[in-house]
Design a protein around this motif. Structure first.
Motif, short mmCIF file in Angstrom:
data_model
loop_
_atom_site.label_atom_id
_atom_site.label_comp_id
_atom_site.label_asym_id
_atom_site.label_seq_id
_atom_site.Cartn_x
_atom_site.Cartn_y
_atom_site.Cartn_z
N ILE A 9 84.02 121.71 41.37
CA ILE A 9 83.52 121.61 40.00
C ILE A 9 84.37 120.61 39.24
O ILE A 9 85.60 120.64 39.32
CB ILE A 9 83.60 122.99 39.32
N ARG A 10 83.70 119.74 38.50
CA ARG A 10 84.45 118.85 37.62
C ARG A 10 84.77 119.62 36.35
O ARG A 10 83.90 120.18 35.69
CB ARG A 10 83.63 117.60 37.28
N GLU A 18 90.54 127.30 34.02
CA GLU A 18 90.42 127.97 35.31
C GLU A 18 91.39 127.37 36.33
O GLU A 18 91.83 128.06 37.25
CB GLU A 18 88.99 127.89 35.84
N ALA A 19 91.71 126.11 36.18
CA ALA A 19 92.63 125.44 37.10
C ALA A 19 94.08 125.54 36.66
O ALA A 19 95.00 125.17 37.41
CB ALA A 19 92.25 123.97 37.25
N ALA A 20 94.34 126.07 35.47
CA ALA A 20 95.70 126.08 34.92
C ALA A 20 96.67 126.89 35.76
O ALA A 20 97.84 126.51 35.91
CB ALA A 20 95.68 126.57 33.48
N GLY A 21 96.23 128.00 36.32
CA GLY A 21 97.11 128.81 37.15
C GLY A 21 97.58 128.05 38.38
O GLY A 21 98.76 128.11 38.75
N PHE A 56 88.14 121.20 40.57
CA PHE A 56 88.73 122.38 41.18
C PHE A 56 87.72 123.03 42.12
O PHE A 56 86.51 122.88 41.96
CB PHE A 56 89.29 123.37 40.15
N ALA A 57 88.26 123.71 43.13
CA ALA A 57 87.45 124.33 44.18
C ALA A 57 87.46 125.84 43.99
O ALA A 57 88.52 126.44 43.80
CB ALA A 57 88.01 123.96 45.55
N LYS A 58 86.26 126.42 44.04
CA LYS A 58 86.11 127.87 43.89
C LYS A 58 85.32 128.43 45.07
O LYS A 58 84.41 127.79 45.56
CB LYS A 58 85.33 128.19 42.61
N ASP A 59 85.67 129.64 45.46
CA ASP A 59 84.88 130.31 46.48
C ASP A 59 83.75 131.10 45.82
O ASP A 59 83.62 131.11 44.59
CB ASP A 59 85.76 131.18 47.39
N THR A 60 82.95 131.77 46.62
CA THR A 60 81.78 132.49 46.08
C THR A 60 82.18 133.68 45.22
O THR A 60 81.37 134.19 44.45
CB THR A 60 80.85 132.96 47.22
N ASN A 61 83.43 134.14 45.33
CA ASN A 61 83.92 135.24 44.50
C ASN A 61 84.51 134.76 43.18
O ASN A 61 85.02 135.56 42.40
CB ASN A 61 84.96 136.06 45.26
N GLY A 62 84.49 133.44 42.96
CA GLY A 62 85.02 132.89 41.73
C GLY A 62 86.51 132.59 41.75
O GLY A 62 87.09 132.26 40.71
N ASN A 63 87.13 132.72 42.92
CA ASN A 63 88.56 132.43 43.02
C ASN A 63 88.78 130.92 43.09
O ASN A 63 88.16 130.24 43.90
CB ASN A 63 89.15 133.07 44.29
N VAL A 64 89.67 130.42 42.25
CA VAL A 64 90.02 129.00 42.28
C VAL A 64 91.08 128.82 43.36
O VAL A 64 92.13 129.46 43.34
CB VAL A 64 90.53 128.52 40.90
N LEU A 65 90.77 127.96 44.34
CA LEU A 65 91.62 127.81 45.52
C LEU A 65 92.37 126.49 45.57
O LEU A 65 93.34 126.36 46.33
CB LEU A 65 90.77 127.96 46.78
#
Length: 152
Positions: A9-10, A18-21, A56-65
């Motif tokens: 996602i851009r 969401e990417a701050a962590g 940032f990259a997210k999985d189907t559970n919404g976790n930013v990886l």
């Protein structure tokens, strides 16, 4: 290994937090103290001022990886834009699943979209894993220039 569904996602001002962590963890990896609020503010300001591009990259559970951040640079010689791929980070538990490659692909496609001459990055000379990734993706090591830095 079969790659689960990962979305890249851009970021924009409304979702960059969401990417701050991960941005905070990335900075800790490089010896900085945790500063999640400052990291969030920094990323939001870069988006508000259109000074960087974050994916940032997210999985189907919404976790930013994972995430990557690009900064613009300009070449007087070529009269074109370059993009500096300054940050690339994937959670340790998510490494080896192709996430960094997906983020690099998003960065490459963005560079093409904005008519950038190319992507520039640097990595530690001891970071063999990153070097292997970058070279397998098509990055070429620059050997005919020295880079200098002046602290001010």
């Amino acid at each position: 290994m079969v790659m689960e569904n990962i979305s890249v996602i851009r970021a924009d001002e409304s979702n960059v937090q969401e990417a701050a962590g991960l941005f905070d963890l990335y900075r800790q990896f490089y010896g900085q103290k945790s500063a999640i609020e400052s990291c969030t503010e920094y990323l939001q300001e870069r988006q508000r001022l259109d000074e960087s591009t974050v994916f940032f990259a997210k999985d189907t559970n919404g976790n930013v990886l994972g995430f990557t951040q690009l900064y613009p640079a300009f070449s007087s010689i070529s009269l074109r834009r370059d993009l500096v791929l300054n940050d690339l980070f994937v959670l340790e538990k998510a490494r080896g699943r192709g996430i960094a490659r997906k983020l690099l692909q998003a960065a490459k496609e963005h560079a093409q979209k904005v008519n950038s001459k190319g992507l520039l990055l640097e990595t530690d000379i001891l970071n063999a894993n990153a070097q292997a990734l970058y070279e397998s993706f098509g990055f070429e090591r620059i050997t005919d220039h020295y880079f200098y830095y002046l602290n001010v």
